[in-house]
Design a protein around this motif. Structure first.
Motif, PDB file in Angstrom:
ATOM      1  N   LEU A  96       0.829  -1.206   0.000  1.00 31.80           N
ATOM      2  CA  LEU A  96       0.000   0.000   0.000  1.00 31.80           C
ATOM      3  C   LEU A  96       0.862   1.254   0.000  1.00 31.80           C
ATOM      4  O   LEU A  96       0.505   2.263  -0.603  1.00 31.80           O
ATOM      5  CB  LEU A  96      -0.938   0.008   1.204  1.00 31.80           C
ATOM      6  N   SER A  97       1.996   1.203   0.677  1.00 31.16           N
ATOM      7  CA  SER A  97       2.875   2.372   0.673  1.00 31.16           C
ATOM      8  C   SER A  97       3.554   2.561  -0.679  1.00 31.16           C
ATOM      9  O   SER A  97       3.970   3.662  -1.004  1.00 31.16           O
ATOM     10  CB  SER A  97       3.915   2.272   1.791  1.00 31.16           C
ATOM     11  N   ILE A  98       3.645   1.497  -1.457  1.00 28.91           N
ATOM     12  CA  ILE A  98       4.163   1.629  -2.826  1.00 28.91           C
ATOM     13  C   ILE A  98       3.091   2.253  -3.728  1.00 28.91           C
ATOM     14  O   ILE A  98       3.375   3.141  -4.527  1.00 28.91           O
ATOM     15  CB  ILE A  98       4.612   0.261  -3.381  1.00 28.91           C
ATOM     16  N   LEU A  99       1.849   1.795  -3.581  1.00 30.75           N
ATOM     17  CA  LEU A  99       0.780   2.249  -4.467  1.00 30.75           C
ATOM     18  C   LEU A  99       0.278   3.648  -4.160  1.00 30.75           C
ATOM     19  O   LEU A  99      -0.040   4.410  -5.062  1.00 30.75           O
ATOM     20  CB  LEU A  99      -0.392   1.262  -4.403  1.00 30.75           C
ATOM     21  N   TYR A 100       0.172   3.991  -2.878  1.00 29.52           N
ATOM     22  CA  TYR A 100      -0.413   5.262  -2.475  1.00 29.52           C
ATOM     23  C   TYR A 100       0.645   6.152  -1.841  1.00 29.52           C
ATOM     24  O   TYR A 100       1.224   5.802  -0.823  1.00 29.52           O
ATOM     25  CB  TYR A 100      -1.550   5.061  -1.466  1.00 29.52           C
ATOM     26  N   ASP A 101       0.859   7.310  -2.435  1.00 26.22           N
ATOM     27  CA  ASP A 101       1.824   8.259  -1.877  1.00 26.22           C
ATOM     28  C   ASP A 101       1.201   9.111  -0.781  1.00 26.22           C
ATOM     29  O   ASP A 101       1.851   9.449   0.198  1.00 26.22           O
ATOM     30  CB  ASP A 101       2.363   9.177  -2.972  1.00 26.22           C
ATOM     31  N   LYS A 102      -0.061   9.439  -0.949  1.00 26.20           N
ATOM     32  CA  LYS A 102      -0.688  10.421  -0.083  1.00 26.20           C
ATOM     33  C   LYS A 102      -0.987   9.893   1.324  1.00 26.20           C
ATOM     34  O   LYS A 102      -0.815  10.609   2.302  1.00 26.20           O
ATOM     35  CB  LYS A 102      -1.983  10.887  -0.741  1.00 26.20           C
ATOM     36  N   TYR A 103      -1.406   8.645   1.435  1.00 26.22           N
ATOM     37  CA  TYR A 103      -1.844   8.101   2.717  1.00 26.22           C
ATOM     38  C   TYR A 103      -0.868   7.069   3.284  1.00 26.22           C
ATOM     39  O   TYR A 103      -1.275   6.210   4.069  1.00 26.22           O
ATOM     40  CB  TYR A 103      -3.225   7.472   2.579  1.00 26.22           C
ATOM     41  N   THR A 104       0.382   7.144   2.925  1.00 19.68           N
ATOM     42  CA  THR A 104       1.360   6.169   3.377  1.00 19.68           C
ATOM     43  C   THR A 104       1.486   6.136   4.888  1.00 19.68           C
ATOM     44  O   THR A 104       1.469   5.075   5.498  1.00 19.68           O
ATOM     45  CB  THR A 104       2.733   6.484   2.747  1.00 19.68           C
ATOM     46  N   ILE A 105       1.594   7.289   5.505  1.00 18.24           N
ATOM     47  CA  ILE A 105       1.771   7.355   6.958  1.00 18.24           C
ATOM     48  C   ILE A 105       0.523   6.835   7.660  1.00 18.24           C
ATOM     49  O   ILE A 105       0.610   6.121   8.662  1.00 18.24           O
ATOM     50  CB  ILE A 105       2.118   8.787   7.387  1.00 18.24           C
ATOM     51  N   LEU A 106      -0.650   7.150   7.121  1.00 20.15           N
ATOM     52  CA  LEU A 106      -1.897   6.686   7.729  1.00 20.15           C
ATOM     53  C   LEU A 106      -2.008   5.166   7.675  1.00 20.15           C
ATOM     54  O   LEU A 106      -2.385   4.532   8.661  1.00 20.15           O
ATOM     55  CB  LEU A 106      -3.089   7.338   7.032  1.00 20.15           C
ATOM     56  N   TYR A 107      -1.681   4.570   6.520  1.00 17.90           N
ATOM     57  CA  TYR A 107      -1.739   3.116   6.406  1.00 17.90           C
ATOM     58  C   TYR A 107      -0.734   2.447   7.336  1.00 17.90           C
ATOM     59  O   TYR A 107      -1.046   1.444   7.974  1.00 17.90           O
ATOM     60  CB  TYR A 107      -1.476   2.674   4.965  1.00 17.90           C
ATOM     61  N   GLY A 108       0.462   2.978   7.416  1.00 15.19           N
ATOM     62  CA  GLY A 108       1.473   2.400   8.305  1.00 15.19           C
ATOM     63  C   GLY A 108       1.064   2.491   9.759  1.00 15.19           C
ATOM     64  O   GLY A 108       1.193   1.523  10.516  1.00 15.19           O
ATOM     65  N   PHE A 109       0.567   3.646  10.163  1.00 18.16           N
ATOM     66  CA  PHE A 109       0.163   3.846  11.549  1.00 18.16           C
ATOM     67  C   PHE A 109      -1.017   2.950  11.916  1.00 18.16           C
ATOM     68  O   PHE A 109      -0.990   2.250  12.935  1.00 18.16           O
ATOM     69  CB  PHE A 109      -0.195   5.314  11.794  1.00 18.16           C
ATOM     70  N   CYS A 110      -2.045   2.952  11.087  1.00 19.92           N
ATOM     71  CA  CYS A 110      -3.260   2.200  11.416  1.00 19.92           C
ATOM     72  C   CYS A 110      -3.045   0.689  11.363  1.00 19.92           C
ATOM     73  O   CYS A 110      -3.559  -0.037  12.219  1.00 19.92           O
ATOM     74  CB  CYS A 110      -4.392   2.601  10.490  1.00 19.92           C
ATOM     75  N   SER A 111      -2.291   0.207  10.396  1.00 21.99           N
ATOM     76  CA  SER A 111      -2.063  -1.240  10.348  1.00 21.99           C
ATOM     77  C   SER A 111      -1.150  -1.691  11.477  1.00 21.99           C
ATOM     78  O   SER A 111      -1.337  -2.771  12.035  1.00 21.99           O
ATOM     79  CB  SER A 111      -1.502  -1.652   8.987  1.00 21.99           C
ATOM     80  N   GLY A 112      -0.176  -0.877  11.849  1.00 23.03           N
ATOM     81  CA  GLY A 112       0.664  -1.214  12.993  1.00 23.03           C
ATOM     82  C   GLY A 112      -0.121  -1.200  14.291  1.00 23.03           C
ATOM     83  O   GLY A 112       0.039  -2.082  15.150  1.00 23.03           O
ATOM     84  N   LEU A 113      -0.987  -0.212  14.458  1.00 25.73           N
ATOM     85  CA  LEU A 113      -1.823  -0.144  15.656  1.00 25.73           C
ATOM     86  C   LEU A 113      -2.804  -1.310  15.706  1.00 25.73           C
ATOM     87  O   LEU A 113      -3.023  -1.909  16.765  1.00 25.73           O
ATOM     88  CB  LEU A 113      -2.574   1.187  15.690  1.00 25.73           C
ATOM     89  N   PHE A 114      -3.371  -1.659  14.566  1.00 23.17           N
ATOM     90  CA  PHE A 114      -4.260  -2.815  14.498  1.00 23.17           C
ATOM     91  C   PHE A 114      -3.529  -4.086  14.901  1.00 23.17           C
ATOM     92  O   PHE A 114      -4.047  -4.900  15.666  1.00 23.17           O
ATOM     93  CB  PHE A 114      -4.836  -2.954  13.081  1.00 23.17           C
TER      94      PHE A 114
END
Length: 167
Positions: free
Chosen positions: A42-60
């Motif tokens: 997801l961080s490869i595909l989406y530039d804009k929401y990279t930090i959000l995906y990393g934070f939320c999936s790690g928290l999950f």
């Protein structure tokens, strides 16, 4: 922003697969890390929401696994930023990008978690850390391309759905 809910549903399904079904092929309790692979892709595909995906999936993953709260959040956040920067310098449709990204992310994730646990004051056997990194790396490299193609296929379907909803 419309893609957040479907991606989190996919992360939940990946966690269920990872914790329930892939324990059959685990080695000393180590199995494929689907959450890490999906988050990196997801961080490869989406530039804009990279930090959000990393934070939320790690928290999950922290909340679902019951490990140290914030350890996966911190490592996934750093990994998503690094992989996103790596992907900006490489052509995104390069066939080796998922392989290199999963290799780098798996090694850095396990190493950072080991260092953070050691800094918390727990004893760690360095040979056990290397064994865990190698086994996780083998599993993740085996599942890299199937997971990547699923993520790309879901992304294509989401983008087509979003375009069909626009007026």
């Amino acid at each position: 922003m419309k893609t957040l809910i479907p991606w989190f549903i996919l992360l939940f399904l990946a966690y269920v697969l990872q914790s329930a079904f892939f324990n059959v092929i685990s080695y000393n309790g180590i199995t494929v890390d689907l959450i890490l692979l999906i988050t990196i892709f997801l961080s490869i595909l989406y530039d804009k929401y990279t930090i959000l995906y990393g934070f939320c999936s790690g928290l999950f993953l922290d909340l679902a696994s019951g490990s140290f709260l914030g350890i996966h959040t911190f490592t996934f956040l750093i990994l998503c930023i690094l992989i996103n920067r790596l992907a900006q310098f490489i052509y995104k449709e390069n066939i080796f990008l998922p392989l290199v990204a999963s290799l780098v992310a798996t090694i850095l994730n396990d190493f950072m978690i080991a260092v953070l646990i050691f800094l918390l004051g727990y004893d760690y056997n360095i040979w056990q850390v290397f064994n865990n990194i190698i086994v996780t790396l083998i599993y993740n490299l085996i599942f890299t391309y199937p997971v990547y193609f699923v993520v790309v296929k879901v992304n294509d379907k989401l983008q087509a759905f979003i375009k069909s909803q626009e007026f």
